[in-house]
Structure formats: structure tokens, C-alpha cells
Design an enzyme around this catalytic site. Structure first.
Site, PDB file in Angstrom:
ATOM      1  N   CYS A   1      -1.453   0.708   7.406  1.00 24.06           N
ATOM      2  CA  CYS A   1      -2.901   0.423   7.508  1.00 24.06           C
ATOM      3  C   CYS A   1      -3.290  -0.804   6.678  1.00 24.06           C
ATOM      4  O   CYS A   1      -3.483  -1.895   7.216  1.00 24.06           O
ATOM      5  CB  CYS A   1      -3.722   1.637   7.072  1.00 24.06           C
ATOM      6  SG  CYS A   1      -3.457   3.123   8.076  1.00 24.06           S
ATOM      7  N   ARG A   2      -3.417  -0.627   5.366  1.00 17.43           N
ATOM      8  CA  ARG A   2      -4.003  -1.681   4.533  1.00 17.43           C
ATOM      9  C   ARG A   2      -3.094  -2.892   4.337  1.00 17.43           C
ATOM     10  O   ARG A   2      -3.534  -4.040   4.516  1.00 17.43           O
ATOM     11  CB  ARG A   2      -4.395  -1.102   3.159  1.00 17.43           C
ATOM     12  CG  ARG A   2      -5.534  -0.122   3.229  1.00 17.43           C
ATOM     13  CD  ARG A   2      -5.660   0.671   1.942  1.00 17.43           C
ATOM     14  NE  ARG A   2      -4.519   1.563   1.742  1.00 17.43           N
ATOM     15  CZ  ARG A   2      -4.304   2.304   0.671  1.00 17.43           C
ATOM     16  NH1 ARG A   2      -5.161   2.219  -0.345  1.00 17.43           N
ATOM     17  NH2 ARG A   2      -3.265   3.106   0.597  1.00 17.43           N
ATOM     18  N   SER A   3      -1.816  -2.666   3.969  1.00 18.67           N
ATOM     19  CA  SER A   3      -0.985  -3.848   3.673  1.00 18.67           C
ATOM     20  C   SER A   3      -0.605  -4.648   4.921  1.00 18.67           C
ATOM     21  O   SER A   3      -0.533  -5.887   4.831  1.00 18.67           O
ATOM     22  CB  SER A   3       0.248  -3.488   2.820  1.00 18.67           C
ATOM     23  OG  SER A   3       1.067  -2.536   3.441  1.00 18.67           O
TER      24      SER A   3
ATOM     25  N   CYS B   1       0.867  -1.185   0.000  1.00 20.61           N
ATOM     26  CA  CYS B   1       0.000   0.000   0.000  1.00 20.61           C
ATOM     27  C   CYS B   1       0.903   1.234   0.000  1.00 20.61           C
ATOM     28  O   CYS B   1       2.083   1.141  -0.370  1.00 20.61           O
ATOM     29  CB  CYS B   1      -0.970  -0.019   1.173  1.00 20.61           C
ATOM     30  SG  CYS B   1      -0.195   0.025   2.802  1.00 20.61           S
TER      31      CYS B   1
ATOM     32  N   ASN C   1       2.288   1.463   4.409  1.00 16.74           N
ATOM     33  CA  ASN C   1       2.590   0.188   5.087  1.00 16.74           C
ATOM     34  C   ASN C   1       2.281   0.243   6.594  1.00 16.74           C
ATOM     35  O   ASN C   1       2.970  -0.382   7.399  1.00 16.74           O
ATOM     36  CB  ASN C   1       4.047  -0.241   4.829  1.00 16.74           C
ATOM     37  CG  ASN C   1       4.366  -1.684   5.238  1.00 16.74           C
ATOM     38  OD1 ASN C   1       5.472  -1.992   5.633  1.00 16.74           O
ATOM     39  ND2 ASN C   1       3.391  -2.584   5.140  1.00 16.74           N
TER      40      ASN C   1
ATOM     41  N   ASP D   1      -8.213   3.948   0.913  1.00 15.62           N
ATOM     42  CA  ASP D   1      -7.247   4.372   1.931  1.00 15.62           C
ATOM     43  C   ASP D   1      -8.019   4.888   3.152  1.00 15.62           C
ATOM     44  O   ASP D   1      -8.739   5.881   3.059  1.00 15.62           O
ATOM     45  CB  ASP D   1      -6.385   5.486   1.320  1.00 15.62           C
ATOM     46  CG  ASP D   1      -5.302   5.963   2.274  1.00 15.62           C
ATOM     47  OD1 ASP D   1      -5.353   5.608   3.476  1.00 15.62           O
ATOM     48  OD2 ASP D   1      -4.423   6.695   1.812  1.00 15.62           O
TER      49      ASP D   1
HETATM   50  P1  4NP Z   1      -1.821   2.833   4.102  1.00 10.86           P
HETATM   51  O1  4NP Z   1      -2.461   4.184   4.694  1.00 10.86           O
HETATM   52  O2  4NP Z   1      -1.249   3.184   2.739  1.00 10.86           O
HETATM   53  O3  4NP Z   1      -2.980   1.923   4.007  1.00 10.86           O
HETATM   54  O4  4NP Z   1      -0.756   2.400   5.088  1.00 10.86           O
HETATM   55  C1  4NP Z   1      -1.772   5.401   4.772  1.00 10.86           C
HETATM   56  C2  4NP Z   1      -0.881   5.609   5.804  1.00 10.86           C
HETATM   57  C3  4NP Z   1      -0.215   6.827   5.895  1.00 10.86           C
HETATM   58  C4  4NP Z   1      -0.452   7.817   4.958  1.00 10.86           C
HETATM   59  C5  4NP Z   1      -1.356   7.594   3.917  1.00 10.86           C
HETATM   60  C6  4NP Z   1      -2.008   6.380   3.824  1.00 10.86           C
HETATM   61  N1  4NP Z   1       0.211   9.077   5.076  1.00 10.86           N
HETATM   62  O5  4NP Z   1      -0.105   9.960   4.270  1.00 10.86           O
HETATM   63  O6  4NP Z   1       1.071   9.241   5.951  1.00 10.86           O
END
Ligand code: 4NP
Length: 165
Positions: A22-24, A17, A20, A135
Site C-alpha cells: 500500500c504505502r511504500s 512500510c 509493501n 496504514d
Molecule cells: P502497507 O499496508 O504496510 O502500507 O503495505 C499493509 C498491508 C498489509 C497488511 C498491513 C498493512 N497486512 O496486515 O497484511
């Protein structure tokens, strides 16, 4: 394909993702849980990574860990960024959204043609999710439950697909 010390052929799967956190990590934890439930631990090498570097070294977002725990799964990954060597190590790179997919295709070394780069939702035969895992980072807790359900359903289908392959 990799090989374990026991010589069992393994399929290696990297969930990807943006951050790294939340989703992955959720996808990694859920897929590992499903693999363990089916007694297939020796046949898979499972990891996750982000296309961005902002959260490198961090544990998963507390909201992701909470929703996983509510479903009996613990997340124990540390965030890392996708690296060139991953294209040598992984049979599958499973992207959460189209932007992750695009970045992975851009990073793919010219010599690499073996790694299969796919959207996680492309394995969901019900096809009622759209084709991306949204997201949840800037949203509330309900977004994380929604992501959990989408990732869980798609990971079940992914494992079924890989078992049949
Ligand atoms: P992820 O979510 O891609 O599912 O881990 C996010 C985590 C952090 C951010 C964006 C999405 N950020 O902008 O810091």
C-alpha cells in the site's frame, strides 16, 4: 552512493512500510514520477520494501494502484521484505510510520552508520500531517486518497531536500 553504468553518481532511496503493498509502493511510484518529471532519472535509484513478509511477490493492493492511476501514476513494484544487504545499497531508508522506523533501526547492522533512516513526514515542512503516514489497509477508498495526498506532499519535499543536499 551507487554509480550507474554511465558513471553518474546516484542517491539511492528505499521506501519502507509494513506490507509493501500500500504505502511504500505508492511512495516509490510517486517519488519516481516526480524524479522523472524533473529529468533526474539518472541521479536516483528508487525501490520499496516491507518490514513484514506476508505479501512477498504480490503486486500493490488494488486500492493503491487505483488511487495512483487516478493521479496519472502506474505502480509496477512486487512486494519484497527489507534485507540486510539493503543497508549496504541504500543511502536513505524512508519509513512510513514510527513502527517501521523502529524495526529498521533494530535491523541496522552495527557496522552500518551511513544509511539515513527517516520518517517520510519529517520532510513535510508544513508539519500539519502528524508525523506518520496512516496504514490504510483495513480502511476504505478515502483512506487511500488521504495517503496519496500525504505521500505526494512529503515526496515533493523529500526531493527538494535531496536536490539541495
Ligand atoms: P502497507 O499496508 O504496510 O502500507 O503495505 C499493509 C498491508 C498489509 C497488511 C498491513 C498493512 N497486512 O496486515 O497484511
Amino acid at each position: 552512493m551507487d554509480a550507474t553504468s554511465k558513471g553518474t553518481p546516484q542517491t539511492s532511496v528505499l521506501f519502507v512500510c509494513l506490507g509493501n503493498i500500500c504505502r511504500s509502493p505508492l511512495a516509490e511510484g510517486i517519488f519516481r514520477h516526480l524524479v522523472e518529471e524533473q529529468g533526474l532519472d539518472d541521479y536516483f535509484f528508487i525501490d520499496s520494501a516491507g518490514t513484514g513478509a506476508w505479501h512477498v511477490g504480490e503486486r500493490p493492493d488494488g486500492r493503491a494502484s487505483l488511487v495512483a492511476r487516478q493521479h496519472g501514476i502506474s505502480l509496477d513494484s512486487r512486494a519484497r521484505q527489507v534485507k540486510q544487504a539493503d543497508f549496504k545499497s541504500f543511502d536513505y531508508m524512508i519509513a512510513m510510520d514510527r513502527e517501521n522506523l523502529r524495526v529498521l533501526e533494530d535491523l541496522r547492522p552495527e557496522a552500518n552508520s551511513d544509511t539515513q533512516i527517516k520518517l517520510l513526514c519529517s520532510y513535510n515542512v508544513k508539519g500539519d500531517n502528524g508525523d506518520e503516514i496512516p496504514d490504510p489497509y483495513y480502511g476504505g477508498a478515502s483512506g487511500f486518497e488521504n495517503v496519496y495526498q500525504l505521500v505526494h506532499q512529503s515526496c515533493k519535499e523529500l526531493l527538494q531536500h535531496l536536490r539541495a543536499a
